[in-house]
Design an enzyme around this catalytic site. Structure first.
Site, PDB file in Angstrom:
ATOM      1  N   LYS A  16      13.394   3.777  30.914  1.00  0.00           N
ATOM      2  CA  LYS A  16      12.799   4.666  31.920  1.00  0.00           C
ATOM      3  C   LYS A  16      13.869   5.060  32.920  1.00  0.00           C
ATOM      4  O   LYS A  16      14.888   4.388  33.091  1.00  0.00           O
ATOM      5  CB  LYS A  16      11.624   3.998  32.638  1.00  0.00           C
ATOM      6  N   ASP A  33       7.239  -3.276  36.970  1.00  0.00           N
ATOM      7  CA  ASP A  33       7.456  -2.102  36.123  1.00  0.00           C
ATOM      8  C   ASP A  33       6.714  -2.174  34.790  1.00  0.00           C
ATOM      9  O   ASP A  33       6.661  -1.173  34.073  1.00  0.00           O
ATOM     10  CB  ASP A  33       8.956  -1.926  35.837  1.00  0.00           C
TER      11      ASP A  33
END
Length: 300
Positions: free
Chosen positions: A18, A143
């Protein structure tokens, strides 16, 4: 729900990287955590996990990562957590093809944990909802939920309050300058900006990529000169930014050809790769289980 994967048959799944396209730190909470506002986007590059169910309940991970005890690895912790949640008596052999650098700000460990949760939920035939898997993932790291849900997102809180968004999907060149950045050291640094005024998601998206920044970048520049060097080099060639707390930096390019050309120029000693931004996780594409999301807010 019985598994559709026969016992011992391999399920090969991606664990994508990401980027934080922007990252603002709003405040430090009394518990020491920091309230954030950020935009998460996936890349078409990442680690790969191969999972096989076992009858004996053991969790075996290979190869071992240097400096990380197997029981401390987020993959093993995620597998144990799912066993406890579901009272599942099956185990798993898990092979990790690690491509993402440790401490790079690309979310590799969190993505590996999310892939483990969704993958084992599939081969063990458990059938938990994405919402429950995300709740479990949050206990492993802030996350993990975005990787579980599998959509680019505007995130608040410590990164767990997610609103799906549709961002632009340019090509990027990502550079790791060969250092490992300590997230703890960055968030403990006295010079870290901790009081950026909060903004709305609509305002962030309306401003677009040209207005996005990372509040961790000045601190990481100071603590890690190698990252500062990489940022300066990349910024002279593309719109450049730090992702997360680093150490990876990324430059936004207009085409794959431009990204390929820039890769040729990257100095020796730096790890670099090209990647395309994605709004849907490759993990969900592979599993074919992505739910219909709330209506996305499109980047103008």
């Amino acid at each position: 729900m019985p598994s559709t994967i026969p016992l011992g048959e391999a399920l090969v799944l991606p664990a994508p990287a990401k980027l934080n396209r922007m990252l603002h730190i709003i405040r430090r909470r009394p518990d020491g955590y920091h309230e954030l506002q950020t935009l998460f986007q996936f890349l078409d590059v990442g680690d790969t996990l191969t999972l096989r169910a076992r009858e004996d309940g053991e969790i075996r991970l290979l190869p071992h990562l240097p400096g990380v005890e197997p029981e401390d690895n987020l993959i093993v912790r995620a597998a144990r957590l799912l066993q406890a949640e579901s009272d599942c008596r099956l185990g798993a052999d898990i092979h990790l093809d690690k491509r993402l650098p440790l401490g790079g700000g690309l979310g590799g460990g969190s993505s590996d944990a999310a892939t483990t949760l969704l993958g084992l939920d599939t081969i063990w035939g458990i059938g938990l909802s994405l919402e429950r898997l995300a709740e479990l993932g949050l206990t492993l790291g802030a996350d993990v939920p975005v990787f579980v849900h599998g959509r680019s997102a505007w995130a608040e809180g410590i990164g767990e309050r997610l609103t799906p968004v549709a961002l632009d999907t340019p090509w990027f060149v990502v550079i790791h300058p060969g250092v490992t950045v300590s997230t703890s050291a960055v968030f403990k640094a006295p010079q870290l900006t901790r009081h950026t005024p909060p903004i709305t998601m609509a305002r962030a998206l309306q401003g677009g990529a040209a207005s996005w920044s990372n509040d961790c970048e000045p601190t990481v520049r100071t603590l890690y000169p190698e990252v500062a060097h990489a940022l300066d080099w990349l910024a002279s060639r593309a719109a450049a930014m730090l992702t997360g707390t680093g150490a990876c930096v990324f430059g936004r390019l207009g085409s794959e050809a431009q990204a390929e050309q820039l890769l040729v120029e990257v100095p020796e000693g730096w790890q670099a790769f090209k990647a395309c931004g994605l709004n849907r996780s490759p993990l969900h594409v592979a599993l074919g289980r992505c739910p219909s999301p709330p209506k996305a807010t499109r980047h103008p």
